[in-house]
Write a protein that holds these residues in place. Sequence first.
Motif, PDB file in Angstrom:
ATOM      1  N   ALA A 155      43.474  40.391  48.895  1.00 34.04           N
ATOM      2  CA  ALA A 155      44.139  40.644  47.425  1.00 34.04           C
ATOM      3  C   ALA A 155      43.919  39.377  46.610  1.00 34.04           C
ATOM      4  N   GLU A 156      43.697  38.258  47.062  1.00 30.51           N
ATOM      5  CA  GLU A 156      43.921  37.160  46.350  1.00 30.51           C
ATOM      6  C   GLU A 156      42.580  37.037  46.114  1.00 30.51           C
ATOM      7  N   LEU A 157      41.679  37.063  46.999  1.00 30.19           N
ATOM      8  CA  LEU A 157      40.159  37.150  46.759  1.00 30.19           C
ATOM      9  C   LEU A 157      39.537  37.990  45.635  1.00 30.19           C
ATOM     10  N   LEU A 158      39.980  39.149  45.824  1.00 33.53           N
ATOM     11  CA  LEU A 158      39.588  40.236  44.849  1.00 33.53           C
ATOM     12  C   LEU A 158      40.039  39.894  43.324  1.00 33.53           C
ATOM     13  N   LYS A 159      41.438  39.224  43.470  1.00 40.14           N
ATOM     14  CA  LYS A 159      42.174  38.874  42.194  1.00 40.14           C
ATOM     15  C   LYS A 159      41.330  37.679  41.399  1.00 40.14           C
TER      16      LYS A 159
END
Length: 121
Positions: A107-111
């Motif tokens: 989730a953090e990488l995509l965000k």
Amino acid sequence: MLLCSALALTACSGTETAAPAHNPDSSTLAAATAKARPSNDATTVSAADLCGYLRGRLPALRAIDSDVGRMGNLTVNLYSWYEKQGAVPTGAQIDDQTQKECPDIRAELLKISGMQSFATL
């Protein structure tokens, strides 16, 4: 086209590239080419290994000041990492593994990269 853009963007970002082999003979070149050929068998790389790698990339990606730069850096470095592992899966396979093993890292990488999924890589 995205991969070409990513390569151009990361060329100046300090990513390392391997030096070319010194005068390989035809059998060495054939073996290297066969080894470097991407595979769609993501099962040879465990989800835990993938998540560990991605977790380690987060600090460097956070330091890049643009979504496009982070996406390009992630694309090139992730592809290089997978090539060393002997398997280059599809983005959907990466999504599956990261959703199961490390949804918080995913989730953090995509965000921070402005992506909806790894399928966009």
